[in-house]
Design a protein around this motif. Structure first.
Motif, mmCIF file in Angstrom:
data_model
loop_
_atom_site.group_PDB
_atom_site.id
_atom_site.type_symbol
_atom_site.label_atom_id
_atom_site.label_comp_id
_atom_site.label_asym_id
_atom_site.label_seq_id
_atom_site.Cartn_x
_atom_site.Cartn_y
_atom_site.Cartn_z
ATOM 1 N N ASP A 9 11.209 4.332 1.657
ATOM 2 C CA ASP A 9 10.864 5.552 1.450
ATOM 3 C C ASP A 9 11.614 6.526 0.570
ATOM 4 O OD1 ASP A 9 8.098 5.529 2.934
ATOM 5 O OD2 ASP A 9 9.385 5.574 4.765
ATOM 6 N N ALA A 10 12.713 5.770 0.004
ATOM 7 C CA ALA A 10 13.724 6.634 -1.040
ATOM 8 C C ALA A 10 13.141 6.611 -2.229
ATOM 9 C CB ALA A 10 14.842 6.009 -1.046
ATOM 10 N N ARG A 35 8.942 2.039 -2.094
ATOM 11 C CA ARG A 35 7.749 1.755 -1.566
ATOM 12 C C ARG A 35 6.362 1.603 -2.461
ATOM 13 N NH1 ARG A 35 6.428 1.085 3.665
ATOM 14 N NH2 ARG A 35 8.033 2.587 4.406
ATOM 15 N N ASP A 36 6.486 2.704 -3.362
ATOM 16 C CA ASP A 36 5.278 2.516 -4.363
ATOM 17 C C ASP A 36 5.453 1.609 -5.312
ATOM 18 O OD1 ASP A 36 4.437 5.130 -3.247
ATOM 19 O OD2 ASP A 36 5.312 6.124 -4.964
ATOM 20 N N GLN A 95 11.394 -7.292 -2.900
ATOM 21 C CA GLN A 95 10.787 -7.768 -4.083
ATOM 22 C C GLN A 95 9.392 -7.189 -4.363
ATOM 23 O OE1 GLN A 95 10.367 -11.854 -2.877
ATOM 24 N NE2 GLN A 95 8.664 -11.595 -1.741
ATOM 25 N N LEU A 96 8.904 -7.214 -5.490
ATOM 26 C CA LEU A 96 7.725 -6.819 -5.973
ATOM 27 C C LEU A 96 6.657 -7.466 -5.288
ATOM 28 C CD1 LEU A 96 8.426 -6.221 -9.848
ATOM 29 C CD2 LEU A 96 8.584 -4.337 -7.912
ATOM 30 N N ALA A 97 5.389 -6.830 -5.194
ATOM 31 C CA ALA A 97 4.106 -7.462 -4.788
ATOM 32 C C ALA A 97 3.900 -8.714 -5.526
ATOM 33 C CB ALA A 97 3.053 -6.484 -4.640
#
Length: 81
Positions: free
Chosen positions: A19-20, A44-45, A78-80
């Protein structure tokens, strides 16, 4: 009743930096600005978007993508897919 195998109790804690703000990733100003223009403001985004989708963002090239992946990986994330 034995609560040691309770799935709720066994769930891992959320990663502390999710959430940072993306500023904690120490990305270049250009990369940070492109992400913000595309409504990616938190770690998170960013981790919810696959690398292939980031690559097609306007003004985000290979070097920026490599910078993002390396910075996210340094945080243990890691990225999605």
């Amino acid at each position: 009743m034995d609560h040691r195998h309770d799935p709720v109790a066994a769930a891992p804690a959320a990663h502390p930096v999710l959430d940072a703000d993306i500023a904690i990733l120490d990305l270049s100003l250009r990369t940070t600005n492109v992400l913000r223009l595309n409504q990616l403001h938190t770690v998170r985004d960013l981790t919810r978007v696959p690398a292939r989708k980031l690559f097609v963002l306007s003004r985000l090239g290979r070097n920026s993508l490599r910078e993002i992946v390396e910075s996210v990986n340094r945080q243990g994330l890691q990225l999605a897919e």
